[in-house]
Design a protein around this motif. Sequence first.
Motif, PDB file in Angstrom:
ATOM      1  N   THR A   1       0.834  -1.215   0.000  1.00  0.00           N
ATOM      2  CA  THR A   1       0.000   0.000   0.000  1.00  0.00           C
ATOM      3  C   THR A   1       0.864   1.259   0.000  1.00  0.00           C
ATOM      4  O   THR A   1       0.654   2.166  -0.801  1.00  0.00           O
TER       5      THR A   1
ATOM      6  N   SER B   1     -14.460   1.951  -4.985  1.00  0.00           N
ATOM      7  CA  SER B   1     -13.657   3.130  -5.335  1.00  0.00           C
ATOM      8  C   SER B   1     -13.855   3.517  -6.792  1.00  0.00           C
ATOM      9  O   SER B   1     -13.896   4.704  -7.141  1.00  0.00           O
TER      10      SER B   1
ATOM     11  N   VAL C   1      -6.560  -2.392  -1.518  1.00  0.00           N
ATOM     12  CA  VAL C   1      -7.154  -1.051  -1.641  1.00  0.00           C
ATOM     13  C   VAL C   1      -6.624  -0.331  -2.874  1.00  0.00           C
ATOM     14  O   VAL C   1      -5.469  -0.461  -3.253  1.00  0.00           O
TER      15      VAL C   1
ATOM     16  N   THR D   1      -5.365   2.818  -4.820  1.00  0.00           N
ATOM     17  CA  THR D   1      -4.756   4.126  -4.590  1.00  0.00           C
ATOM     18  C   THR D   1      -4.287   4.678  -5.947  1.00  0.00           C
ATOM     19  O   THR D   1      -4.951   5.518  -6.529  1.00  0.00           O
TER      20      THR D   1
ATOM     21  N   GLU E   1     -14.668   8.803  -1.454  1.00  0.00           N
ATOM     22  CA  GLU E   1     -13.532   7.890  -1.676  1.00  0.00           C
ATOM     23  C   GLU E   1     -12.601   7.931  -0.470  1.00  0.00           C
ATOM     24  O   GLU E   1     -12.094   6.902  -0.012  1.00  0.00           O
TER      25      GLU E   1
ATOM     26  N   LYS F   1     -11.387   4.826   1.948  1.00  0.00           N
ATOM     27  CA  LYS F   1      -9.983   4.489   2.225  1.00  0.00           C
ATOM     28  C   LYS F   1      -9.755   4.257   3.707  1.00  0.00           C
ATOM     29  O   LYS F   1      -9.145   3.289   4.126  1.00  0.00           O
TER      30      LYS F   1
ATOM     31  N   GLN G   1      -5.409   8.696   1.699  1.00  0.00           N
ATOM     32  CA  GLN G   1      -4.723   7.409   1.530  1.00  0.00           C
ATOM     33  C   GLN G   1      -3.658   7.269   2.624  1.00  0.00           C
ATOM     34  O   GLN G   1      -3.544   6.233   3.278  1.00  0.00           O
TER      35      GLN G   1
END
Length: 379
Positions: free
Chosen positions: A22, A66, A167, A169, A240, A244, A340
């Motif tokens: 991440t 997302s 996730v 990003t 969004e 996150k 994020q």
Amino acid sequence: MRKKPRAAREARNFAPIPAQHTLSEIFSQPAAWRETSRQLEQRGMLEQLSKLFFPRSPWLFIACGSSYYLSQVVATLWTGQLQVSCSAVPASEFLFAPKETLRRTGAQRVALVSRSGETTEVLRAARLLEADRSIVTLGVTCNADSPLEKLCARTLKLTWANEKSTVMTRSFTSMLLAFEQLGAKVADDAELISALVGLPEKVEPWLEATAGKIQDFAGKRRFTDFVFLGQGAHYWMAQEAALKITEMSSSYAQAYHTLEFRHGPRAIASRDTLITFLLSEAAAEEETLLVSEMKELGAATFVVANHATKTLERASDLLIELRLDEPEFARLAPLAIPAQLLGAAVGLRKGLDPDTPKNLSRVVTLRRDGDDPAKRRGA
Ligand code: F1P
């Protein structure tokens, strides 16, 4: 204290480092954006895809998670930029009322957005649309070889922006930039295109310093609730951002239109609530008043603004400035980054691993495809 046996010490060296993927994916965003611009330009993709806009007709975006929030941001931008009606719906909403959705939106162009290109609801929507000759579908994915591509008339693939982490990003911000560059090309907005292409150089130096500030802040304060506020396209960026935090730290997060917060949700304001404001140009004055109000109520305030003011400095517990002279629409990709970083920092502090969030899978695939609700109801 007795030393751990050698095997245990060595095993620790091979244990995955939490949030390894991440964090590296978050920090790789400027490079991913640079590659996005290069690929779009080099392969003449913008030229080819801009042909989908003639004649100009309404667009419908279909996506999940997302990718759905990304679709709502783009639909908001394109409606203003291209003077054409653009809207976005979650794939599940489309599946339960396909004919009504197409009638209401008048869409003849449908963008199906899916990082994996394998999400069952999106594939089911693509299959339904395949049968409608009056509609041209554009698949947008980060997967080099997906079922979605086989179902769409055209496909834009951003394989360099894919993530190992669950996730999204850099896939979120890279697909956003690709759509923004496409919209700017169709609108013949050379200033916006050059601003978007120039972003990586401006954001790279900002990213390290921003990460440090957010990490320090998240290390000092614990919050039970997270609220994200935004107006216009920033409302969908707030959605969004909330996703996150929820995904990376298993925290409860909510998003509202900024000035809607006074109409009830402000009841949650307290020192255990972190309220993040994604300040907009159009509503900055009103939004700043709300920041001060929330500070007086004792809530913790996190402000992301392009440029700070004395009032914002006084009213923010944490203030991140983008300091970009680009047009507001060109600042949306970097605007996604503070949340994020906050999500990763809060998740790690809670002893979680944002690379593999609780209860989540990288792709949501449902039971066998034959059991399609739309077919069941003959919708
Ligand atoms: C979208 C999505 C992500 C979510 C998780 C599961 O998938 O819902 O938004 O964070 O990774 O998948 P996709 O259709 O864009 O692949």
